[in-house]
Design a protein around this motif. Structure first.
Motif, PDB file in Angstrom:
ATOM      1  N   ALA A 331      16.538 -10.638   1.357  1.00  0.00           N
ATOM      2  CA  ALA A 331      15.392  -9.914   0.819  1.00  0.00           C
ATOM      3  C   ALA A 331      14.875 -10.588  -0.443  1.00  0.00           C
ATOM      4  O   ALA A 331      13.656 -10.753  -0.628  1.00  0.00           O
ATOM      5  CB  ALA A 331      15.777  -8.457   0.528  1.00  0.00           C
ATOM      6  N   ALA A 332      15.783 -11.001  -1.318  1.00  0.00           N
ATOM      7  CA  ALA A 332      15.381 -11.669  -2.557  1.00  0.00           C
ATOM      8  C   ALA A 332      14.680 -12.992  -2.268  1.00  0.00           C
ATOM      9  O   ALA A 332      13.642 -13.304  -2.872  1.00  0.00           O
ATOM     10  CB  ALA A 332      16.607 -11.899  -3.441  1.00  0.00           C
ATOM     11  N   CYS A 333      15.219 -13.758  -1.340  1.00  0.00           N
ATOM     12  CA  CYS A 333      14.613 -15.053  -1.006  1.00  0.00           C
ATOM     13  C   CYS A 333      13.224 -14.869  -0.397  1.00  0.00           C
ATOM     14  O   CYS A 333      12.301 -15.648  -0.676  1.00  0.00           O
ATOM     15  CB  CYS A 333      15.514 -15.827  -0.049  1.00  0.00           C
ATOM     16  SG  CYS A 333      17.061 -16.409  -0.784  1.00  0.00           S
ATOM     17  N   ASN A 334      13.058 -13.836   0.432  1.00  0.00           N
ATOM     18  CA  ASN A 334      11.756 -13.601   1.045  1.00  0.00           C
ATOM     19  C   ASN A 334      10.730 -13.106   0.035  1.00  0.00           C
ATOM     20  O   ASN A 334       9.538 -13.410   0.143  1.00  0.00           O
ATOM     21  CB  ASN A 334      11.884 -12.622   2.204  1.00  0.00           C
ATOM     22  CG  ASN A 334      12.530 -13.256   3.427  1.00  0.00           C
ATOM     23  OD1 ASN A 334      12.672 -14.475   3.505  1.00  0.00           O
ATOM     24  ND2 ASN A 334      12.928 -12.439   4.388  1.00  0.00           N
ATOM     25  N   ILE A 335      11.161 -12.346  -0.951  1.00  0.00           N
ATOM     26  CA  ILE A 335      10.249 -11.938  -2.016  1.00  0.00           C
ATOM     27  C   ILE A 335       9.831 -13.153  -2.839  1.00  0.00           C
ATOM     28  O   ILE A 335       8.648 -13.336  -3.171  1.00  0.00           O
ATOM     29  CB  ILE A 335      10.904 -10.872  -2.907  1.00  0.00           C
ATOM     30  CG1 ILE A 335      10.991  -9.540  -2.165  1.00  0.00           C
ATOM     31  CG2 ILE A 335      10.107 -10.691  -4.199  1.00  0.00           C
ATOM     32  CD1 ILE A 335      11.684  -8.452  -2.933  1.00  0.00           C
ATOM     33  N   ALA A 336      10.795 -13.993  -3.171  1.00  0.00           N
ATOM     34  CA  ALA A 336      10.470 -15.213  -3.914  1.00  0.00           C
ATOM     35  C   ALA A 336       9.491 -16.078  -3.120  1.00  0.00           C
ATOM     36  O   ALA A 336       8.568 -16.682  -3.692  1.00  0.00           O
ATOM     37  CB  ALA A 336      11.741 -15.987  -4.217  1.00  0.00           C
ATOM     38  N   ALA A 337       9.663 -16.117  -1.801  1.00  0.00           N
ATOM     39  CA  ALA A 337       8.756 -16.898  -0.955  1.00  0.00           C
ATOM     40  C   ALA A 337       7.340 -16.342  -1.010  1.00  0.00           C
ATOM     41  O   ALA A 337       6.354 -17.091  -0.928  1.00  0.00           O
ATOM     42  CB  ALA A 337       9.270 -16.907   0.481  1.00  0.00           C
ATOM     43  N   SER A 338       7.212 -15.012  -1.171  1.00  0.00           N
ATOM     44  CA  SER A 338       5.873 -14.410  -1.249  1.00  0.00           C
ATOM     45  C   SER A 338       5.148 -14.808  -2.520  1.00  0.00           C
ATOM     46  O   SER A 338       3.924 -14.677  -2.600  1.00  0.00           O
ATOM     47  CB  SER A 338       5.983 -12.884  -1.163  1.00  0.00           C
ATOM     48  OG  SER A 338       6.538 -12.331  -2.351  1.00  0.00           O
ATOM     49  N   TYR A 339       5.898 -15.318  -3.498  1.00  0.00           N
ATOM     50  CA  TYR A 339       5.299 -15.825  -4.728  1.00  0.00           C
ATOM     51  C   TYR A 339       5.257 -17.348  -4.760  1.00  0.00           C
ATOM     52  O   TYR A 339       5.038 -17.956  -5.799  1.00  0.00           O
ATOM     53  CB  TYR A 339       6.080 -15.308  -5.942  1.00  0.00           C
ATOM     54  CG  TYR A 339       5.902 -13.833  -6.197  1.00  0.00           C
ATOM     55  CD1 TYR A 339       4.649 -13.309  -6.502  1.00  0.00           C
ATOM     56  CD2 TYR A 339       6.983 -12.966  -6.115  1.00  0.00           C
ATOM     57  CE1 TYR A 339       4.477 -11.954  -6.735  1.00  0.00           C
ATOM     58  CE2 TYR A 339       6.826 -11.615  -6.346  1.00  0.00           C
ATOM     59  CZ  TYR A 339       5.572 -11.104  -6.658  1.00  0.00           C
ATOM     60  OH  TYR A 339       5.406  -9.753  -6.884  1.00  0.00           O
ATOM     61  N   GLY A 342       9.882 -21.271  -2.056  1.00  0.00           N
ATOM     62  CA  GLY A 342      10.652 -21.333  -0.826  1.00  0.00           C
ATOM     63  C   GLY A 342       9.881 -20.817   0.370  1.00  0.00           C
ATOM     64  O   GLY A 342       8.668 -20.581   0.318  1.00  0.00           O
ATOM     65  N   GLU A 343      10.601 -20.609   1.461  1.00  0.00           N
ATOM     66  CA  GLU A 343       9.994 -20.215   2.732  1.00  0.00           C
ATOM     67  C   GLU A 343      10.605 -18.915   3.222  1.00  0.00           C
ATOM     68  O   GLU A 343      11.827 -18.714   3.148  1.00  0.00           O
ATOM     69  CB  GLU A 343      10.218 -21.323   3.770  1.00  0.00           C
ATOM     70  CG  GLU A 343       9.651 -21.025   5.144  1.00  0.00           C
ATOM     71  CD  GLU A 343       9.976 -22.135   6.135  1.00  0.00           C
ATOM     72  OE1 GLU A 343       9.737 -21.935   7.344  1.00  0.00           O
ATOM     73  OE2 GLU A 343      10.479 -23.195   5.701  1.00  0.00           O
ATOM     74  N   ARG A 344       9.766 -18.015   3.724  1.00  0.00           N
ATOM     75  CA  ARG A 344      10.254 -16.748   4.256  1.00  0.00           C
ATOM     76  C   ARG A 344      11.013 -16.994   5.557  1.00  0.00           C
ATOM     77  O   ARG A 344      10.543 -17.720   6.436  1.00  0.00           O
ATOM     78  CB  ARG A 344       9.076 -15.813   4.528  1.00  0.00           C
ATOM     79  CG  ARG A 344       9.507 -14.382   4.799  1.00  0.00           C
ATOM     80  CD  ARG A 344       8.327 -13.450   4.853  1.00  0.00           C
ATOM     81  NE  ARG A 344       7.571 -13.609   6.089  1.00  0.00           N
ATOM     82  CZ  ARG A 344       7.084 -12.592   6.789  1.00  0.00           C
ATOM     83  NH1 ARG A 344       7.254 -11.349   6.383  1.00  0.00           N
ATOM     84  NH2 ARG A 344       6.393 -12.819   7.892  1.00  0.00           N
ATOM     85  N   ARG A 345      12.180 -16.378   5.685  1.00  0.00           N
ATOM     86  CA  ARG A 345      13.015 -16.580   6.864  1.00  0.00           C
ATOM     87  C   ARG A 345      13.552 -15.248   7.368  1.00  0.00           C
ATOM     88  O   ARG A 345      13.735 -14.303   6.592  1.00  0.00           O
ATOM     89  CB  ARG A 345      14.196 -17.508   6.541  1.00  0.00           C
ATOM     90  CG  ARG A 345      13.786 -18.918   6.155  1.00  0.00           C
ATOM     91  CD  ARG A 345      15.001 -19.758   5.841  1.00  0.00           C
ATOM     92  NE  ARG A 345      14.634 -21.124   5.471  1.00  0.00           N
ATOM     93  CZ  ARG A 345      15.495 -22.062   5.078  1.00  0.00           C
ATOM     94  NH1 ARG A 345      16.786 -21.766   5.007  1.00  0.00           N
ATOM     95  NH2 ARG A 345      15.062 -23.259   4.765  1.00  0.00           N
TER      96      ARG A 345
END
Length: 436
Positions: A331-339, A342-345
């Protein structure tokens, strides 16, 4: 320009991991707010050892402010989420209402005790999901044996020395296994109880075997250890009615007892149902990226979310700490990707195996599918916990060493009164007695 605000509701396994990962990925780029009733993360798997005197209570807690320096902690209970206005309503520990806006929201509210429509349970049983409940149980067990030694009535003594655990899943099995060792040691230390019948423990479940959700070898190992230790395992059996003087079982027996420990499982926090969004098995429906359909700014993970299990199409991931921990990171990585970082996975579930601590030198584990039991499984179990815990590793290890060489201290501290840990604040569920 003000920074975007990411609000995380709940500091359990999922919420804590989300906050910790975001504090690294979004440091300085966003304001991270964590809302939780307590100022600590609770490492729930250690609660049976807290309740039976193996570990000092603080070993199962990790300071939120001490380990999440980039995160703003807000103490309070969330009671309302306005998805249209992107606002979170909460009440702080002193009863004052507050309102917070958000740009991104992570719902990781976790779960609560599941209460079934069994007469007398709300009045006479206590759950086992929180630190206060574990502390209460430790005091309760100690007090019952002290009162048993003080009475001249054999019937009362038998009641006070009998402990009934309902739910033979992960939690209930560990509570019964550790509890029997604890009461046997306390009885040996008491001159009145030392030469009498050892304390009696019953572990009950309607399922056909102990640990019904786990591999059969783990079930067989746990059953063998419990029976050898003197625990009465009653599969296909549960409580039909609870009363002050004992419990009526579904097989027609009546067991005199003053101790009914409720470990029949959990359900998602009521906050999930209050959202008015689609759910599955009471959990908020999300896609494989943990996002809520129709609300891409909202993610949910852990026990509150029905996360698709991509390895088993059509199924959702089980409510376990292992999944919650890894979903929090995703969840944290996907939020960071929205900004733009990185890439949403999608979340990919992987079964790393389970470990059940049975007290003493006994455990059952299947790391990577390898069946283990006895001291080898115990080493794996404790090693796993030390690696998984985000703090207190040295202190926890020290307590384990001291417990191996010193007798446990029997003292009724009276820190948590019975009225502070009621089971009645949990809504009734359909009558299926299973631990998770």
């Amino acid at each position: 320009m003000s920074r975007p605000r990411i609000v995380i509701v709940g500091a359990g396994f999922a919420g804590y991991r989300t906050a910790r990962t975001l504090s690294r990925l979004a440091r300085g780029a966003a304001e991270i707010v964590l809302i939780n009733p307590n100022d600590y993360f609770l490492y729930v798997p250690l609660l049976p050892e807290v309740a039976t005197g193996v570990l000092e209570p603080r070993r199962a807690t990790v300071s939120l402010t001490g380990t999440l320096p980039e995160v703003r902690l807000v103490l309070g209970e969330v009671h309302r989420i306005d998805l249209d206005r992107r606002r979170v309503g909460l009440t702080d520990p002193e009863g004052s209402p507050h309102d917070l806006g958000y740009d991104r929201l992570v719902l990781a509210a976790g779960s609560v005790n599941k209460l079934l429509p069994v007469p007398g349970v709300t009045e006479h049983a206590h759950g086992f999901r929180s630190l206060p409940e574990a502390l209460y149980l430790r005091d309760h067990i100690t007090r019952q044996l002290e009162l048993a030694a003080a009475t001249d009535d054999p019937g009362e003594r038998a009641e006070r020395c009998t402990f009934v655990v309902v739910g033979a899943g992960y939690t209930g099995t560990e509570v019964a296994a550790h509890g029997k060792l604890f009461t046997d040691e306390l009885a040996r230390q008491n001159s009145v109880l030392r030469d009498r019948e050892p304390p009696r423990w019953l572990l009950l479940d309607l399922a056909p075997r102990v640990l019904p959700e786990l591999a059969e070898h783990m079930s067989h190992t746990a059953t063998r250890v419990l029976v050898r230790r003197g625990v009465e395992v009653g599969t296909g059996t549960s409580v039909e009615e609870a009363a002050k003087e004992g419990v009526h079982l579904t097989d027609g027996r009546f067991v005199p007892t003053r101790s009914l420990i409720w470990c029949v499982g959990v359900r998602p926090d009521p906050l999930v149902a209050d959202l008015g969004l689609p759910t599955e098995q009471g959990r908020l429906i999300v896609d494989e990226y943990l996002a809520v359909p129709g609300h891409p700014e909202v993610l949910a993970c852990g026990d509150a979310a029905a996360v698709p299990d991509l390895s088993q199409p059509g199924r959702i991931t089980p409510m376990t700490a292992q999944h919650a921990w890894r979903q929090g990171r995703r969840a944290a990585c996907n939020i960071a990707a929205s900004y733009g970082q990185g890439e949403r996975r999608p979340y990919l579930a992987r079964d790393l195996g389970f470990a059940v601590d049975l007290g003493g030198f006994q455990a059952a584990a299947n790391p990577r599918g390898i069946p283990l039991s006895g001291p080898a499984a115990k080493a794996v179990t404790r090693g796993y916990h030390l690696l998984a815990m985000p703090g207190n590793r040295v202190r926890t290890g020290a307590d384990w060493v001291l417990d191996a060489v010193l007798p446990r201290q029997a003292a009724h501290l009276g820190l948590v009164p019975a009225h502070a840990v009621p089971l009645e604040n949990t809504a009734p569920e359909t009558p299926v007695l299973r631990d998770r």
